[in-house]
Enzyme design. Structure first.
Site, PDB file in Angstrom:
ATOM      1  N   LYS A 114       0.819  -1.215   0.000  1.00  0.00           N
ATOM      2  CA  LYS A 114       0.000   0.000   0.000  1.00  0.00           C
ATOM      3  C   LYS A 114       0.850   1.261   0.000  1.00  0.00           C
ATOM      4  CE  LYS A 114      -4.424  -1.623   1.669  1.00  0.00           C
ATOM      5  NZ  LYS A 114      -5.591  -1.409   2.528  1.00  0.00           N
ATOM      6  N   LYS A 197      -4.520  -9.886  -6.675  1.00  0.00           N
ATOM      7  CA  LYS A 197      -5.674 -10.144  -5.803  1.00  0.00           C
ATOM      8  C   LYS A 197      -6.828  -9.211  -6.178  1.00  0.00           C
ATOM      9  CE  LYS A 197      -6.227  -8.324  -1.525  1.00  0.00           C
ATOM     10  NZ  LYS A 197      -7.404  -8.252  -0.684  1.00  0.00           N
ATOM     11  N   LYS A 200     -11.612  -4.495  -3.492  1.00  0.00           N
ATOM     12  CA  LYS A 200     -12.772  -3.625  -3.703  1.00  0.00           C
ATOM     13  C   LYS A 200     -12.375  -2.191  -4.009  1.00  0.00           C
ATOM     14  CE  LYS A 200     -13.833  -4.042   1.143  1.00  0.00           C
ATOM     15  NZ  LYS A 200     -12.699  -3.412   1.865  1.00  0.00           N
TER      16      LYS A 200
HETATM   17  P1  ATP Z   1      -9.180  -3.005   0.015  1.00  0.00           P
HETATM   18  O1  ATP Z   1      -9.196  -2.878  -1.469  1.00  0.00           O
HETATM   19  O2  ATP Z   1      -9.841  -1.879   0.728  1.00  0.00           O
HETATM   20  O3  ATP Z   1      -7.866  -3.403   0.601  1.00  0.00           O
HETATM   21  P2  ATP Z   1     -10.167  -5.687   0.006  1.00  0.00           P
HETATM   22  O4  ATP Z   1     -11.218  -5.941  -1.002  1.00  0.00           O
HETATM   23  O5  ATP Z   1      -8.814  -6.179  -0.276  1.00  0.00           O
HETATM   24  O6  ATP Z   1     -10.174  -4.172   0.329  1.00  0.00           O
HETATM   25  P3  ATP Z   1     -10.460  -6.065   2.872  1.00  0.00           P
HETATM   26  O7  ATP Z   1     -11.429  -5.131   3.485  1.00  0.00           O
HETATM   27  O8  ATP Z   1      -9.006  -5.774   3.029  1.00  0.00           O
HETATM   28  O9  ATP Z   1     -10.750  -6.276   1.335  1.00  0.00           O
HETATM   29  O10 ATP Z   1     -10.722  -7.538   3.370  1.00  0.00           O
HETATM   30  C1  ATP Z   1     -11.924  -8.039   3.892  1.00  0.00           C
HETATM   31  C2  ATP Z   1     -11.857  -9.545   3.987  1.00  0.00           C
HETATM   32  O11 ATP Z   1     -11.957 -10.105   2.677  1.00  0.00           O
HETATM   33  C3  ATP Z   1     -10.561 -10.098   4.560  1.00  0.00           C
HETATM   34  O12 ATP Z   1     -10.842 -11.223   5.359  1.00  0.00           O
HETATM   35  C4  ATP Z   1      -9.762 -10.496   3.349  1.00  0.00           C
HETATM   36  O13 ATP Z   1      -8.864 -11.519   3.630  1.00  0.00           O
HETATM   37  C5  ATP Z   1     -10.858 -10.964   2.415  1.00  0.00           C
HETATM   38  N1  ATP Z   1     -10.477 -10.766   1.023  1.00  0.00           N
HETATM   39  C6  ATP Z   1     -10.257  -9.571   0.409  1.00  0.00           C
HETATM   40  N2  ATP Z   1      -9.941  -9.743  -0.883  1.00  0.00           N
HETATM   41  C7  ATP Z   1      -9.947 -11.078  -1.097  1.00  0.00           C
HETATM   42  C8  ATP Z   1      -9.678 -11.891  -2.226  1.00  0.00           C
HETATM   43  N3  ATP Z   1      -9.358 -11.352  -3.400  1.00  0.00           N
HETATM   44  N4  ATP Z   1      -9.781 -13.230  -2.080  1.00  0.00           N
HETATM   45  C9  ATP Z   1     -10.118 -13.773  -0.902  1.00  0.00           C
HETATM   46  N5  ATP Z   1     -10.366 -13.071   0.203  1.00  0.00           N
HETATM   47  C10 ATP Z   1     -10.286 -11.742   0.133  1.00  0.00           C
END
Ligand code: ATP
Ligand code: LTN
Length: 334
Positions: A114, A197, A200
């Site tokens: 990040k 990965k 969102k």
């Molecule tokens: P950001 O883009 O804000 O970092 P994010 O979509 O990566 O958000 P988080 O809020 O960081 O999501 O994560 C919420 C939950 O979803 C966590 O338990 C994380 O491990 C899971 N998660 C996020 N992205 C994935 C993915 N691509 N595959 C599986 N699990 C995920």
């Protein structure tokens, strides 16, 4: 018998959650509510470690909570609340930061990713200490189980280390938590860039399947997912990241083995496979989306539920915090 505690959370960093959040986290959460005394948090204090617009942050916080409920988290059974409504999170995070090594925090890969994305000058101290706040979240509730996607494993490891360090320095205080991770297959990748990965808050939304997207938009994104030129529906992460990712999603949503899906589509093209997957995703998302939008029509009621749950969470958190203050030697107000 009292049930073991469980803690997990997500950042309100987008208007909608994505399918990785759903598969990697929400599906597990939903299934674990029976066996655990569960706390599910919208971690808004974590979200502000990168710049947020205040009005949008409030809106995203409500939307995230609504999606938890729509996906099956029941606020009458599990404690679903907003992190900033329970001040003990920030208080414990400060204490834990004093026993966290600078180098130890610097090794966290999410921080490295990040801070690179935002530029070293733009990265805040809050972003650096993000994992310490996460450790505080978990340890405040004496959680035994922490269901997360595979990307959060390193943060739960740090939490374990901090719990053990505190316990050995100040006496048994914290339960040492265990990450509950479905394994490598639980990681979902971007449909347009299947080696990154899915996230969102991704810059491009073309490869992200959002829970609250219009169903037609979701269907289109699935049909346009990047594949390869081999034309065989076969799992091979290294050589065929696109198709493998679609197989992972298919298997996770249906509870089927990947090999049985490969067999079903043997001798058929990617078009057929994508149509099958599209139908699975649409059927899964449609009721969740409808329920979330319904909940969002009455924000006052949603806020009321969240406040009542924050009250419940505070009671549990304050107990741990009082013990911690005592152990550390802070003079409590009489
Ligand atoms: P950001 O883009 O804000 O970092 P994010 O979509 O990566 O958000 P988080 O809020 O960081 O999501 O994560 C919420 C939950 O979803 C966590 O338990 C994380 O491990 C899971 N998660 C996020 N992205 C994935 C993915 N691509 N595959 C599986 N699990 C995920
Ligand atoms: N860092 C996590 C969100 C998160 C969390 C937690 C998950 C904050 N606190 C405590 C589990 C337990 C993420 O980015 N997904």
């Amino acid at each position: 018998m009292t049930k073991p505690r469980l803690f997990s959370g997500m950042q309100p960093s987008a208007d909608s959650l994505q399918i990785g959040n759903y598969i990697g986290a929400l599906m597990q959460w939903r299934g674990m509510q029976d066996d655990y005394d569960a706390f599910f948090t919208v971690v808004d204090l974590h979200a502000i470690t990168v710049p947020q617009d205040p009005a949008q942050l409030r809106e995203k916080t409500r939307r995230t909570a609504a999606q938890y409920i729509a996906a099956g988290v029941e606020p009458s059974r599990s404690t679903l609340y907003v992190q900033s409504q329970v001040p003990a999170h920030a208080e414990l995070a400060w204490i834990l930061s004093t026993i966290t090594g600078f180098g130890e925090a610097g090794r966290m890969t999410q921080f490295k990713d990040k801070s690179q994305r935002y530029g070293a000058d733009q990265a805040s101290v809050g972003l650096f200490t993000y994992p310490v706040l996460m450790a505080a979240d978990i340890l405040l509730f004496q959680a035994e189980a922490v269901p997360v996607g595979d990307d959060q494993k390193q943060h739960v490891e740090l939490t374990r280390n901090l719990a053990e360090r505190f316990n050995s320095r100040f006496g048994e205080t914290f339960v040492v938590p265990t990450p509950v991770i479905q394994g490598e297959t639980a990681r979902i990748y971007d449909l347009q860039d299947p080696t990154s990965k899915m996230s969102k808050s991704a810059e491009s939304q073309a490869g992200v399947l959002y829970l609250l997207d219009d169903i037609n938009a979701t269907a289109k994104k699935v049909m346009r997912a990047v594949t390869d030129s081999e034309g065989v529906v076969r799992y091979d992460r290294a050589e065929k990241p696109g198709v493998s990712n679609l197989l992972t999603i298919y298997a996770a949503l249906t509870g089927r083995e990947i090999s049985s899906i490969e067999d079903e589509y043997a001798g058929r093209g990617y078009g057929d496979f994508k149509k099958g997957l599209r139908d699975v995703i649409v059927a899964e998302f449609e009721p969740v989306r409808a329920r979330a939008l319904e909940l969002l029509e009455d924000p006052a009621e949603l806020d009321r539920v969240l406040s009542a749950n924050a009250e419940r969470a505070s009671e549990a958190a304050e107990q741990t915090l009082a013990t911690v203050y005592e152990r550390v030697g802070l003079l409590r107000r009489g």
